[in-house]
Design an enzyme around this catalytic site. Structure first.
Site, PDB file in Angstrom:
ATOM      1  CG  ASP A 141      -2.063   0.965   1.116  1.00  0.00           C
ATOM      2  OD1 ASP A 141      -3.222   0.522   1.008  1.00  0.00           O
ATOM      3  OD2 ASP A 141      -1.817   2.200   1.145  1.00  0.00           O
TER       4      ASP A 141
ATOM      5  CG  HIS B 119      -8.680  -2.917  -2.347  1.00  0.00           C
ATOM      6  ND1 HIS B 119      -9.608  -2.205  -3.092  1.00  0.00           N
ATOM      7  CD2 HIS B 119      -8.514  -2.210  -1.211  1.00  0.00           C
ATOM      8  CE1 HIS B 119      -9.954  -1.111  -2.438  1.00  0.00           C
ATOM      9  NE2 HIS B 119      -9.319  -1.103  -1.281  1.00  0.00           N
ATOM     10  CB  ILE B 120      -7.854  -8.724   0.592  1.00  0.00           C
ATOM     11  CG1 ILE B 120      -9.033  -9.486  -0.013  1.00  0.00           C
ATOM     12  CG2 ILE B 120      -7.641  -9.132   2.051  1.00  0.00           C
ATOM     13  CD1 ILE B 120      -8.798 -10.992  -0.096  1.00  0.00           C
TER      14      ILE B 120
ATOM     15  CG  ASN C   9     -12.006  -0.583   3.867  1.00  0.00           C
ATOM     16  OD1 ASN C   9     -12.354  -1.037   4.958  1.00  0.00           O
ATOM     17  ND2 ASN C   9     -10.840   0.004   3.677  1.00  0.00           N
TER      18      ASN C   9
ATOM     19  CD  GLN D  41     -14.699  -0.289  -2.584  1.00  0.00           C
ATOM     20  OE1 GLN D  41     -15.844  -0.491  -2.203  1.00  0.00           O
ATOM     21  NE2 GLN D  41     -14.173  -0.921  -3.614  1.00  0.00           N
TER      22      GLN D  41
END
Ligand code: DGP
Length: 113
Positions: A30, A99-100, A86, A93
């Protein structure tokens, strides 16, 4: 669904710190990490969010398996970690491509904000 920046990351048009890739999934760090380990695991197919995810074709199983394997590779499995998805504005989100979040490497608090 409208294309997001994650599609551009999948195509290699935007660089990422890649952790894992196969024909169905991509995992990368991330850009704004919330923990010492913060990896996003995404499907290569465009799925807007968890409510749009196809159950029964194995993609969700695959994404979770990838996340668990990365946690082991990153050395956070024994101490524990958190997997987060999310959904929508109230869920936090910000990118409309499923996405995880894999978060670990520190003691995470609960409940989330
Ligand atoms: P969410 O808020 O659940 O939609 O998470 C989206 C995450 O994506 C957020 O934690 C920041 C991350 N992100 C946004 N843009 C980029 C980018 O260009 N590169 C990387 N590696 N991560 C990004």
């Amino acid at each position: 669904m409208a294309e997001t920046l994650f599609s551009r990351i999948i195509r290699g048009e935007i660089p990422c710190d890649k952790v894992y890739e196969d024909e169905r999934a991509l995992a990368f760090r991330d850009i704004n990490p919330q923990a010492p380990v913060h990896v996003l695991v995404i499907p290569k197919e465009e799925i807007e969010d968890i409510s749009q995810a196809p159950f029964g074709n194995g993609i969700l199983d695959h994404l979770f398996k990838v996340a668990i394997r990365i946690a082991e590779q990153e050395g956070i499995s024994e101490g524990g970690y958190r997997l987060v998805i999310n959904k929508g504005p109230n869920g936090g989100q910000s990118v409309d491509h499923l996405h995880i979040h894999l978060l670990g490497g520190r003691r995470l608090t609960w409940p989330p904000g």
